[in-house]
Design a protein around this motif. Structure first.
Motif, short mmCIF file in Angstrom:
data_model
loop_
_atom_site.label_atom_id
_atom_site.label_comp_id
_atom_site.label_asym_id
_atom_site.label_seq_id
_atom_site.Cartn_x
_atom_site.Cartn_y
_atom_site.Cartn_z
N ILE A 1 49.27 24.80 63.56
CA ILE A 1 48.35 25.14 62.45
C ILE A 1 47.91 23.84 61.80
N ASP A 2 46.62 23.68 61.58
CA ASP A 2 46.15 22.51 60.82
C ASP A 2 44.95 22.93 59.98
N ARG A 3 44.78 22.26 58.83
CA ARG A 3 43.65 22.58 57.95
C ARG A 3 42.32 22.16 58.59
N MET B 1 45.01 26.50 56.09
CA MET B 1 45.84 25.73 55.14
C MET B 1 47.11 26.51 54.87
N LEU B 2 48.26 25.87 55.09
CA LEU B 2 49.52 26.51 54.71
C LEU B 2 49.50 26.69 53.19
N ALA B 3 49.70 27.94 52.74
CA ALA B 3 49.63 28.19 51.31
C ALA B 3 50.88 28.88 50.80
N ARG C 1 56.14 6.32 57.48
CA ARG C 1 55.38 5.47 58.40
C ARG C 1 55.06 6.24 59.68
N GLY C 2 54.05 5.75 60.40
CA GLY C 2 53.65 6.40 61.64
C GLY C 2 54.80 6.48 62.64
N GLN C 3 55.53 5.37 62.79
CA GLN C 3 56.60 5.36 63.81
C GLN C 3 57.71 6.35 63.43
#
Ligand SMILES: Cc1cc2nc3c(=O)[nH]c(=O)nc-3n(C[C@H](O)[C@H](O)[C@H](O)COP(=O)(O)OP(=O)(O)OC[C@H]3O[C@@H](n4cnc5c(N)ncnc54)[C@H](O)[C@@H]3O)c2cc1C
Length: 431
Positions: free
Chosen positions: A35-37, A79-81, A326-328
């Motif tokens: 799930i993504d907005r 959107m997770l609500a 951070r990304g990593q």
């Protein structure tokens, strides 16, 4: 079939969903839902390049639905609500178009295991005027809006239009890696636009980099990197103001706690991150920064079936510190969550692995001007690298992300296309 729902297809989310989709979804061992907005993914560490036009979104955006169909998972935009922990359902807010008309109603999606990786938002520390008058780099849409704004300002202040303007003054609040990289990107944009015929005076652009602590890169504990970056900023003419706390932002600039006023045509706020405020409403334990409190296994303190990773999670380490955003770390935690869920599917009483943060290195890429960083920081302090070598390592992080998402051959093809595009198209995307 076991239902695994992953909310957030970002730096970490895309890696776990790809891995689980290929390993479990394709073989019918689990039903995996992302799930993504948004409907597409752009790797967040590239947002400052998107904002100045150095990055072509056409080539670097990944369509979730297409990727899902090829990698054994399904995609649901929303959107997770809310969260119903008793019935094990996530609630997605109704999806509206830009005029407020409903496209999709509220939806409920069931899960056996829920993984939350919704990232973070920039922390405004409740300072008056920040939300109203600053630009942020949390979302692709914000980066695209910033690109348009920057381009319009340069166009307006180019000499031929006779606007009486001594400087185009941009203030960037927060001299962490994002603030420093954005300052350099602004100079790159000005230089490149001048090359394209915009009549921009050499001294038109004035970038102020404002930092509350006493040095740039306060989170990087490597004097050699900090000194190299400070030297490069001075060479570019960036005005660095350390020990400076902003107390209010107005349309004309910023007031500081010690009574100064810093005039600014634009303010980019990049002073650290915090969790999305809605996370505090889900019934899960959160910290003061609205991040979900998790065990080292990345399971929520409130519910063993719910995992969180990356910027939205507060994960403790044995030495009492917290995993940095951070990304990593998002990637490593996400992959560990995938392994832990597989273990639980095989044996609900399984002992799960805990996440141990290993700092593989920190890099600061100052656009075309300089790159500097530290490799393998966990081994005896690591090794500082600069210039082309550092640039190679920095870009390899994104290359690894592309290969994880697309596989080796398609990932390499995309890199080749990106390289060709840099030769054939303008250095800055103008539309
Ligand atoms: C300009 C910039 C440069 C950076 N450079 C570096 C760098 O060089 N190195 C480094 O290590 N880190 C860097 N970072 C930090 C790095 O981007 C983050 O730490 C990393 O992206 C966190 O990954 P994540 O998976 O936790 O969240 P994200 O990558 O932020 O992904 C979160 C996802 O959740 C989705 N989402 C959000 N809210 C909802 C919702 N309510 N419902 C559904 N979906 C939702 C979003 O659309 C997004 O796809 C940089 C950040 C920025 C802004």
């Amino acid at each position: 079939m076991t239902k695994i729902v992953i909310v957030g297809g970002g730096a970490g989310g895309m890696e776990i969903v790809t891995k689980l989709g290929r390993k479990l979804g394709r073989k019918g061992k689990a039903e995996i839902t992302l799930i993504d907005r948004c409907d597409h993914h752009i790797w967040k560490p590239l947002l400052h390049e998107l904002a100045t036009g150095s990055l072509d979104e056409g080539l670097n955006a990944l369509d979730y639905r297409m990727h899902a169909s090829q990698n054994g998972y399904r995609f649901e935009q929303g959107m997770l609500a809310g969260l119903n922990q008793v019935d094990r359902q996530v609630v997605l807010a109704p999806m509206l178009d830009e005029f407020g008309a409903e496209i999709l109603p509220e939806r409920k999606i069931g899960y056996d295991y829920l993984v939350i990786g919704v990232g973070a938002v920039t922390n405004d520390f409740g300072i008056p005027g920040v939300q109203e008058h600053c630009d942020f780099l949390d979302l692709t849409e914000q980066a695209m809006a910033l690109r348009k704004k920057i381009r319009h300002r340069f166009l307006r202040y180019a000499k031929e239009h006779n606007v009486e303007q001594e400087h185009f003054e941009i203030s960037i609040v927060g001299a962490g890696a994002t603030g420093v990289e954005m300052a350099a990107e602004m100079h790159h944009a000005a230089d490149t636009l001048r090359g394209y015929g915009y009549d921009i005076r050499e001294d038109l652009l004035q970038v102020n980099l404002i930092e509350a602590t006493d040095r740039v890169l306060p989170r990087i504990d490597k004097p050699r990197i900090c000194n190299a970056v400070a030297k490069e900023l001075a060479k570019l003419g960036v005005r660095v103001k350390t020990d400076t706390r902003i107390s209010e932002v107005t349309p004309m600039g910023m007031h500081t706690a010690d009574g100064q006023f810093i005039p600014s045509d634009m303010v980019l706020w990049s002073a650290g991150v915090k969790g999305h405020p809605f996370l505090a409403t889900l019934g899960l334990e959160v910290n003061q920064a609205d991040q979900i409190m998790v065990h080292p296994s990345c399971q929520s303190l409130s519910n063993d079936r719910i995992f969180a990773f990356g910027d939205c999670a507060a994960c403790p380490q044995e030495d009492g510190s917290w995993v940095p955003p951070r990304g990593q770390t998002a990637r490593q935690m996400a992959l560990l969550v995938g392994d832990n869920i597989e273990k639980l599917m095989a044996d609900p009483q399984a002992t799960l692995d805990g996440y141990v943060y290993k700092d593989l290195g920190s890099f600061v890429n100052m656009s075309k001007f300089h790159t500097v960083g530290n490799l393998m920081s966990f081994v005896g302090g690591g090794m500082t690298v600069e210039g082309k070598m550092a640039r190679l390592v920095y870009t390899s992080l994104y290359r690894r992300h592309l290969i994880a998402l697309h596989g080796v051959s398609k990932g390499l093809l995309l890199m080749l296309l990106n390289g060709l595009q840099r030769i054939m198209r303008p250095e800055l995307k103008l539309h």
